[in-house]
Design an enzyme around this catalytic site. Structure first.
Site, PDB file in Angstrom:
ATOM      1  N   LYS A  85       0.836  -1.193   0.000  1.00 30.39           N
ATOM      2  CA  LYS A  85       0.000   0.000   0.000  1.00 30.39           C
ATOM      3  C   LYS A  85       0.881   1.257   0.000  1.00 30.39           C
ATOM      4  CE  LYS A  85      -3.057  -1.787   3.297  1.00 30.39           C
ATOM      5  NZ  LYS A  85      -4.366  -1.793   4.012  1.00 30.39           N
ATOM      6  N   THR A 129      -4.915  -7.332  11.113  1.00 31.72           N
ATOM      7  CA  THR A 129      -5.240  -6.048  10.468  1.00 31.72           C
ATOM      8  C   THR A 129      -4.730  -4.871  11.293  1.00 31.72           C
ATOM      9  OG1 THR A 129      -7.213  -7.039   9.490  1.00 31.72           O
ATOM     10  CG2 THR A 129      -7.150  -4.632   9.623  1.00 31.72           C
ATOM     11  N   ASN A 160      -1.021   0.073   7.586  1.00 33.40           N
ATOM     12  CA  ASN A 160      -0.535  -1.289   7.846  1.00 33.40           C
ATOM     13  C   ASN A 160       0.192  -1.914   6.660  1.00 33.40           C
ATOM     14  OD1 ASN A 160      -2.757  -1.902   6.305  1.00 33.40           O
ATOM     15  ND2 ASN A 160      -3.902  -2.913   7.936  1.00 33.40           N
ATOM     16  N   HIS A 218      -1.659  -5.237   1.767  1.00 38.71           N
ATOM     17  CA  HIS A 218      -2.960  -5.896   1.636  1.00 38.71           C
ATOM     18  C   HIS A 218      -2.732  -7.329   1.189  1.00 38.71           C
ATOM     19  CE1 HIS A 218      -7.000  -6.852   0.185  1.00 38.71           C
ATOM     20  NE2 HIS A 218      -6.396  -7.341  -0.884  1.00 38.71           N
ATOM     21  N   GLU A 230      -9.631  -9.846  -7.092  1.00 35.54           N
ATOM     22  CA  GLU A 230      -8.579  -8.822  -7.043  1.00 35.54           C
ATOM     23  C   GLU A 230      -7.560  -9.016  -8.167  1.00 35.54           C
ATOM     24  OE1 GLU A 230      -7.410  -9.120  -2.926  1.00 35.54           O
ATOM     25  OE2 GLU A 230      -9.370  -8.389  -2.285  1.00 35.54           O
TER      26      GLU A 230
HETATM   27  P1  DAT Z   1      -7.178  -6.554   6.040  1.00 33.75           P
HETATM   28  O1  DAT Z   1      -6.380  -5.486   5.349  1.00 33.75           O
HETATM   29  O2  DAT Z   1      -6.396  -7.213   7.148  1.00 33.75           O
HETATM   30  O3  DAT Z   1      -7.796  -7.549   5.089  1.00 33.75           O
HETATM   31  P2  DAT Z   1      -9.848  -5.413   6.301  1.00 33.75           P
HETATM   32  O4  DAT Z   1     -10.162  -6.056   4.987  1.00 33.75           O
HETATM   33  O5  DAT Z   1     -10.795  -5.661   7.427  1.00 33.75           O
HETATM   34  O6  DAT Z   1      -8.375  -5.819   6.795  1.00 33.75           O
HETATM   35  O7  DAT Z   1      -9.737  -3.838   6.109  1.00 33.75           O
HETATM   36  C1  DAT Z   1      -9.084  -3.320   4.990  1.00 33.75           C
HETATM   37  C2  DAT Z   1      -8.266  -2.135   5.417  1.00 33.75           C
HETATM   38  O8  DAT Z   1      -9.107  -1.106   5.934  1.00 33.75           O
HETATM   39  C3  DAT Z   1      -7.270  -2.419   6.533  1.00 33.75           C
HETATM   40  O9  DAT Z   1      -6.073  -2.991   6.051  1.00 33.75           O
HETATM   41  C4  DAT Z   1      -7.074  -1.058   7.114  1.00 33.75           C
HETATM   42  C5  DAT Z   1      -8.451  -0.414   6.982  1.00 33.75           C
HETATM   43  N1  DAT Z   1      -9.213  -0.588   8.217  1.00 33.75           N
HETATM   44  C6  DAT Z   1      -9.799  -1.737   8.659  1.00 33.75           C
HETATM   45  N2  DAT Z   1     -10.416  -1.545   9.835  1.00 33.75           N
HETATM   46  C7  DAT Z   1     -10.198  -0.234  10.155  1.00 33.75           C
HETATM   47  C8  DAT Z   1     -10.567   0.593  11.252  1.00 33.75           C
HETATM   48  N3  DAT Z   1     -11.295   0.122  12.271  1.00 33.75           N
HETATM   49  N4  DAT Z   1     -10.177   1.893  11.226  1.00 33.75           N
HETATM   50  C9  DAT Z   1      -9.446   2.382  10.199  1.00 33.75           C
HETATM   51  N5  DAT Z   1      -9.065   1.657   9.129  1.00 33.75           N
HETATM   52  C10 DAT Z   1      -9.431   0.365   9.115  1.00 33.75           C
HETATM   53 MG    MG Z   2      -9.316  -7.406   3.735  1.00 29.29          MG
END
Ligand code: DAT
Ligand code: MG
Length: 148
Positions: free
Chosen positions: A3, A87, A108, A111, A122
């Site tokens: 990212k 995450t 973070n 992805h 994707e």
């Molecule tokens: P991952 O990236 O582990 O698959 P996800 O699909 O639940 O996690 O969320 C996608 C992205 O969105 C994640 O990498 C960072 C952002 N995100 C997730 N939860 C969040 C939150 N509570 N506050 C801010 N950003 C968040």
């Molecule tokens: Mg995700």
């Protein structure tokens, strides 16, 4: 996908290295400056979350590109997610990429597709042209992948 924060912080090589050293095969890679529409599509399953607009803005504001990749090998989706870590980096084990390099859920670094279905979606989104995925056999493949 690395990212924008991972790209800005110079983590491209380190992240790729982790997957290469594990034994996975790189079959596609490109830098992309995602449009707002692409970022929205990529995170479509989160569109009702309160952080969705800022997530999309962050991914598509052009401050840095992303690095889209396709990795292949045994159990790569599940193992890839494990290598990323939780995450929220504050919950990520210290040996994981997020646990080693990150402290904020909004930054973070990487992805990873979370299922076969999301990987298919994707890969189709980020590598839509025929020929973008390269079929090849690493010389070490059997030394890494063989069960015997
Ligand atoms: P991952 O990236 O582990 O698959 P996800 O699909 O639940 O996690 O969320 C996608 C992205 O969105 C994640 O990498 C960072 C952002 N995100 C997730 N939860 C969040 C939150 N509570 N506050 C801010 N950003 C968040
Ligand atoms: Mg995700």
């Amino acid at each position: 996908m690395i990212k924008p924060d991972g790209v800005q912080r110079g983590l491209i090589g380190k992240i790729i290295n982790r997957f290469e050293e594990r034994g996975y095969k790189l079959v596609a890679l490109k830098t992309v400056a995602p449009s707002k529409e692409m970022a929205e599509r990529h995170y479509a399953d989160l569109k009702n979350k309160p952080f969705f607009p800022s997530l999309v803005e962050y991914m598509s504001n052009g401050a840095a590109p992303v690095v889209a990749m396709v990795w292949e090998g045994s159990d790569v989706i599940r193992q890839g997610r494990a290598m990323l870590g939780a995450t929220s980096p504050l919950d990520a084990a210290s040996g994981t990429l997020r646990g080693q390099y990150c402290v904020s859920i909004g930054r973070n670094a990487i992805h990873g597709s979370d299922s076969f279905e999301s990987a298919e979606k994707e890969i189709g989104m980020w590598f839509p042209q025929a020929g973008e995925l390269i079929s090849w056999t690493p010389a070490i493949w059997n030394w890494v992948m063989s069960n015997n």
